[in-house]
Design a protein around this motif. Sequence first.
Motif: not given
Length: 405
Positions: A226-232, A252-253
């Motif tokens: 989820x973090x990766x999909x939000x660029x984190x 937002x992801x």
Amino acid sequence: MSWKTPSPRVRELIRQGAEIALNPPAEWLAELDAATLTGQARQQIAADPVLAAGTRQTNRSNLLFWAAANVRAPGEPVPANDTEAPLSVARDLIRRGLDESALDAYRAGESVAVRLWTQVACSLTTDSEELRELLDVSLRSIAAFVDDTVSAISVRMRAERDELTRGTHAERRETVALLLEGAPITRRRAESRLGYGLEPTHTAAIVWTDAPDADLRHLDRAADSLAEAAGQARPLNILASAATRWVWVHGGPDTDRLRAALDRLPGVRIALGSTMPGIDGFRRSHLDALTTQQMLTRLTSPSRLASHHEVELVALLTADPERADRFVNRTLGGLETAPPEVVESLRVFIAEQCNATRAAVRLFTHRNTLLRRLARAERLLPRPLAEHTVEVGAALEVLRWRGRP
């Protein structure tokens, strides 16, 4: 409690009855589940899909545990059921902030079990003395088994509570609880304890599994995805229970990327909240994620990823399931049970503002094929589509989140 071994004949009757209980009819299990998941005191458990699934699993575990013990040693005392199913629920109850009062579900289940067992006993013999001895021994056995199991689970809950009140996890969970309750904790102090900024926009998520054999390590992997999909680099990840994570990310992801990640994590489901700024957005997004999760559970939806903005209308419509069922039935008529391709064609047609060309492109089908399906759908509706397009669209969204088509 003193225990007198029953006569050989009654021991045989108990064994026969226990063999019946080892293969319980579906209606027995449904009645046990209904008793342990209804009532004001158990409302919070029933509304939580992980707790509800755990309760259903515990009902089966308790029934089979007692029955198997009486097949092996009819009429002998049955030890407490301290297997993984009830212990897992105990952990989750504490992590949800519940206490031992939640164990009254065991008493509700006991009353149903006693009634069902009495019916079994009466079917095994017509001899009044045998029946008296059979019921005396077996009902005392059930009561002692439930008492001992509740005591064992209470001990486990106290140990779990002690564990959660120590260390960094407890501090982060406490801080999140304060933020969600609107308590007067300063932003700077909360950020320091969480290691997470509260000023930007947030998207909250409930990451959970209700599959009994799921790999729980996948939950944390899903939070990272989820973090990766939000660029984190990493999310704020709070252990809400053994099978649930409360997660927050900034921004937002990308849901397509997240959905692809879920394909590699069997059994994991994610409910996303709205994307909102600041501490109030942190709180509001979490509540929206909870609403999304509860709607998926209420509709027994097979969907593994859902966003609040997708389901907000359906969540409102289905808050009362019986009224929602009547609305769908009245609005759709015969279309409710039509082939999936007919139902989906009309749903997409309405979503595309009744533009057949755009709907055909979205469905990857020929426009003439779409028009034939729409004509069939129109014939099945109780009223012309043009007279209640909004209502039909809403009813079709309810069907969609129930898993149709």
